[in-house]
Design a protein around this motif. Sequence first.
Motif, PDB file in Angstrom:
ATOM      1  N   ARG A 137      -0.075   1.368 -15.674  1.00  0.00           N
ATOM      2  CA  ARG A 137      -0.105   0.967 -17.286  1.00  0.00           C
ATOM      3  C   ARG A 137       1.109   1.422 -17.692  1.00  0.00           C
ATOM      4  NH1 ARG A 137      -4.116   5.000 -16.419  1.00  0.00           N
ATOM      5  NH2 ARG A 137      -3.993   6.636 -18.056  1.00  0.00           N
ATOM      6  N   HIS A 138       1.635   2.712 -17.493  1.00  0.00           N
ATOM      7  CA  HIS A 138       2.511   3.495 -18.017  1.00  0.00           C
ATOM      8  C   HIS A 138       3.713   2.759 -17.718  1.00  0.00           C
ATOM      9  CE1 HIS A 138      -0.014   6.388 -20.011  1.00  0.00           C
ATOM     10  NE2 HIS A 138      -0.626   6.836 -18.909  1.00  0.00           N
ATOM     11  N   THR A 139       3.906   2.358 -16.326  1.00  0.00           N
ATOM     12  CA  THR A 139       5.070   2.168 -15.742  1.00  0.00           C
ATOM     13  C   THR A 139       5.374   0.577 -16.142  1.00  0.00           C
ATOM     14  OG1 THR A 139       4.827   3.158 -13.628  1.00  0.00           O
ATOM     15  CG2 THR A 139       6.045   1.050 -13.605  1.00  0.00           C
ATOM     16  N   ALA A 140       4.192  -0.058 -16.494  1.00  0.00           N
ATOM     17  CA  ALA A 140       4.387  -1.347 -17.205  1.00  0.00           C
ATOM     18  C   ALA A 140       4.923  -1.483 -18.609  1.00  0.00           C
ATOM     19  CB  ALA A 140       3.210  -2.221 -16.887  1.00  0.00           C
ATOM     20  N   ALA A 141       4.297  -0.534 -19.262  1.00  0.00           N
ATOM     21  CA  ALA A 141       4.712  -0.408 -20.881  1.00  0.00           C
ATOM     22  C   ALA A 141       5.972  -0.015 -20.925  1.00  0.00           C
ATOM     23  CB  ALA A 141       3.647   0.772 -21.248  1.00  0.00           C
TER      24      ALA A 141
ATOM     25  N   PRO B 123       0.750  -1.272  -0.011  1.00  0.00           N
ATOM     26  CA  PRO B 123       0.063  -0.097   0.023  1.00  0.00           C
ATOM     27  C   PRO B 123       1.105   1.236  -0.021  1.00  0.00           C
ATOM     28  CG  PRO B 123      -0.935  -1.668   1.504  1.00  0.00           C
ATOM     29  CD  PRO B 123       0.385  -2.127   0.795  1.00  0.00           C
ATOM     30  N   GLY B 124       0.549   2.177  -1.076  1.00  0.00           N
ATOM     31  CA  GLY B 124       1.609   3.145  -0.968  1.00  0.00           C
ATOM     32  C   GLY B 124       2.757   3.087  -1.532  1.00  0.00           C
ATOM     33  N   GLU B 125       3.430   1.888  -2.237  1.00  0.00           N
ATOM     34  CA  GLU B 125       4.564   1.756  -2.490  1.00  0.00           C
ATOM     35  C   GLU B 125       4.480   0.960  -3.930  1.00  0.00           C
ATOM     36  OE1 GLU B 125       7.061  -0.149   0.363  1.00  0.00           O
ATOM     37  OE2 GLU B 125       6.373   1.001   1.954  1.00  0.00           O
ATOM     38  N   PRO B 126       3.900   1.523  -4.835  1.00  0.00           N
ATOM     39  CA  PRO B 126       3.918   0.904  -6.326  1.00  0.00           C
ATOM     40  C   PRO B 126       5.260   0.580  -6.846  1.00  0.00           C
ATOM     41  CG  PRO B 126       3.507   3.318  -6.667  1.00  0.00           C
ATOM     42  CD  PRO B 126       3.450   3.081  -5.183  1.00  0.00           C
ATOM     43  N   PRO B 127       5.488  -0.343  -7.527  1.00  0.00           N
ATOM     44  CA  PRO B 127       6.654  -0.698  -7.897  1.00  0.00           C
ATOM     45  C   PRO B 127       7.309   0.340  -9.090  1.00  0.00           C
ATOM     46  CG  PRO B 127       5.140  -2.298  -8.995  1.00  0.00           C
ATOM     47  CD  PRO B 127       4.424  -1.460  -7.837  1.00  0.00           C
ATOM     48  N   ALA B 128       8.665   0.169  -9.305  1.00  0.00           N
ATOM     49  CA  ALA B 128       8.849   1.070 -10.562  1.00  0.00           C
ATOM     50  C   ALA B 128       9.196   0.230 -11.589  1.00  0.00           C
ATOM     51  CB  ALA B 128      10.376   1.712 -10.066  1.00  0.00           C
ATOM     52  N   SER B 129       9.214   1.025 -12.569  1.00  0.00           N
ATOM     53  CA  SER B 129       9.488   0.182 -14.017  1.00  0.00           C
ATOM     54  C   SER B 129      10.943  -1.014 -13.836  1.00  0.00           C
ATOM     55  CB  SER B 129       9.651   0.817 -15.410  1.00  0.00           C
ATOM     56  OG  SER B 129      10.815   1.665 -15.115  1.00  0.00           O
ATOM     57  N   GLY B 130      11.894  -0.618 -13.107  1.00  0.00           N
ATOM     58  CA  GLY B 130      13.066  -1.266 -12.885  1.00  0.00           C
ATOM     59  C   GLY B 130      12.794  -2.530 -12.285  1.00  0.00           C
ATOM     60  N   GLU B 131      11.864  -2.544 -11.237  1.00  0.00           N
ATOM     61  CA  GLU B 131      11.580  -3.815 -10.693  1.00  0.00           C
ATOM     62  C   GLU B 131      10.909  -4.713 -11.534  1.00  0.00           C
ATOM     63  OE1 GLU B 131       9.934  -3.178  -6.287  1.00  0.00           O
ATOM     64  OE2 GLU B 131       9.903  -1.065  -6.998  1.00  0.00           O
ATOM     65  N   LEU B 132       9.845  -4.273 -12.519  1.00  0.00           N
ATOM     66  CA  LEU B 132       9.365  -5.224 -13.367  1.00  0.00           C
ATOM     67  C   LEU B 132      10.169  -5.684 -14.192  1.00  0.00           C
ATOM     68  CD1 LEU B 132       5.940  -2.954 -13.989  1.00  0.00           C
ATOM     69  CD2 LEU B 132       6.375  -4.660 -12.248  1.00  0.00           C
ATOM     70  N   VAL B 133      11.062  -4.754 -14.819  1.00  0.00           N
ATOM     71  CA  VAL B 133      12.124  -5.433 -15.872  1.00  0.00           C
ATOM     72  C   VAL B 133      12.728  -6.520 -15.050  1.00  0.00           C
ATOM     73  CG1 VAL B 133      14.142  -4.755 -17.189  1.00  0.00           C
ATOM     74  CG2 VAL B 133      12.135  -3.385 -17.054  1.00  0.00           C
ATOM     75  N   GLU B 134      13.334  -6.229 -13.797  1.00  0.00           N
ATOM     76  CA  GLU B 134      13.995  -7.284 -13.269  1.00  0.00           C
ATOM     77  C   GLU B 134      13.044  -8.581 -12.943  1.00  0.00           C
ATOM     78  OE1 GLU B 134      16.816  -9.431 -11.481  1.00  0.00           O
ATOM     79  OE2 GLU B 134      17.134  -7.569 -12.325  1.00  0.00           O
ATOM     80  N   ALA B 135      11.697  -8.507 -12.689  1.00  0.00           N
ATOM     81  CA  ALA B 135      11.065  -9.718 -12.648  1.00  0.00           C
ATOM     82  C   ALA B 135      10.931 -10.307 -14.017  1.00  0.00           C
ATOM     83  CB  ALA B 135       9.663  -9.126 -12.059  1.00  0.00           C
ATOM     84  N   VAL B 136      10.876  -9.606 -15.034  1.00  0.00           N
ATOM     85  CA  VAL B 136      10.773 -10.433 -16.175  1.00  0.00           C
ATOM     86  C   VAL B 136      11.949 -11.071 -16.538  1.00  0.00           C
ATOM     87  CG1 VAL B 136      10.679  -9.760 -18.799  1.00  0.00           C
ATOM     88  CG2 VAL B 136       9.081  -8.701 -17.141  1.00  0.00           C
TER      89      VAL B 136
END
Length: 562
Positions: free
Chosen positions: A403-407, A372-385
């Motif tokens: 949506r923009h972070t994920a894109a 809560p209140g701590e959305p992941p950054a795009s870098g975290e999503l790239v690392e998960a990929v």
Amino acid sequence: MAQVPQTFLDALAVRTWCGLALDALGRAREEIDAINVYPVADGDTGTNLYLTVESAVAAVEAVFTGYEAGGSGEGACPSLADAARAMAHGALIGARGNSGTILAQLLRGMAQVLATEEEGIRADGQGLRLALRHAADSARQAVVHPVEGTVLSVASAAAEAAAVAEDDCGAVARAAYDGASTALAATPGQLAVLERAGVVDAGGRGLVAVLAALVETFTGEAPAAAPAPVPHARVEAPVAAAAGCPDGTATPPEDGPAFEVIYLLEADDDAVGGLRRRLDSLGDSLVVVGGDGLWNVHVHVDDAGAAVEAGVEAGRPYRIRITHFGAGDVHTARGERPARERAQRAVVAVVPGEGLAGLYTEAGATTVLARPGEPPASGELVEAVRRAHAREVVLLPNDAELRHTAAAAAEQARTEGIRVALIPTRSAVQGIAALAVHQPDRRFDEDVVSMTSAAGATRYAELAVAERQAWTMAGICQAGDVLGLIDGDVAVIGTDVTATAETVLDRMLAAGGELVTLVLGDQAPEGVADRLEARVREAYLAVDTVVYRGGRQGALLLIGVE
């Protein structure tokens, strides 16, 4: 039986026309479906036009019902502007297929004229002439690559014929119908695929039926004869064979895209130009209609995921519909059946709580926890990929704000050679629906289409506690109130969590559903799940319920209805 004619343009004329148009398309639907060879011989143009007008009719009736419920007095009715806007909005949100989307823009173009403040113009034939002209022009502008011999040609001919008619609604409607009929008969000479099949354009045939209803609205009599002869003897066999499909099935031609992608899009008007350019580079039959922040997007592509992702980059796509033209078989752009791809795929999902993280992990997904209140950054999503160690990745952001972070993360991963499809899930319950139909041994595009369709068919809601006084779509809330949000908007304000949840659930199931998903946060009151399950059993037959523990997820309760 003759229809009592309307003498001038008003809300009742709009209502009458829409109803007659729906009847006319209902009678002609099978015929129009049978002659559908362009842009894809998928045999559904008549059905798509019917469903588009059906949505317009429902919107107009809702305006009349609301006006009558307001106690305006016997015989009172809404203004022409209100009825015209409702017609256009209903068609826009219900538009189906290429021709339905173009028809929605034609109706929107008419409404833009009929809803002006110039009362003296809009009530007579002059206003109808202007409306038909603006409709034809705006529809042509909405199609990125206009083609003659289609519904666009028929609409332009109707407007040109109406321009020289007498200043009377009946005369203008009759002239438009006659001009459209003549243009429809000429379509086989303008488009080779129609000439080979021996048919007129299906979308144009539908528009002529709609204009026949306009004639009946203002004269009381429907045109006596069909506008153009259709060579039924040549249409009895599947038209697709004549259209260039070697096996006679309703599949696209050899060089045609494999998927039809349609979605509604909430986006700023200035973002739509870039969307058009992006989608134009991906496929064909591109039509983007609408305005004032709401758009209907239609395109034929090979990469359905990229078409949806283009919408994510422009705004918020929803009501996503993806159709494979192969109807049970899988074809590449060259019409060849590919060898089955080796299963090397992963799902990466953002989840709001530890409980859901465990659920997603058990289903085989790589998760990113969003506290809560701590959305992941795009870098975290790239690392998960990267951590998923897969050649192909399906990314589920599960939050409209991501949506923009994920894109951005998807784009970065692609530069590293990973094939990524972003499905714009806006809630964890939509992600659950997508994950439920995930099949890693399918072709990537098939899997993405199935998951996207499942997510798009799932409405979502959440219950939260207001932190302060605020204006909402449901009124003013106070700090401590229980808020019921449906599809992202506050729909219910209450004081009791369970009672508010029941109200939210009833509203969601009013539109139908087969499965209810409940995800309980760690602050949800004891017994709320039992109460909601009992409510579903008692009031909604044949609807199943599943319950998950989400842990510390921010919301008290997440609800999904499929």
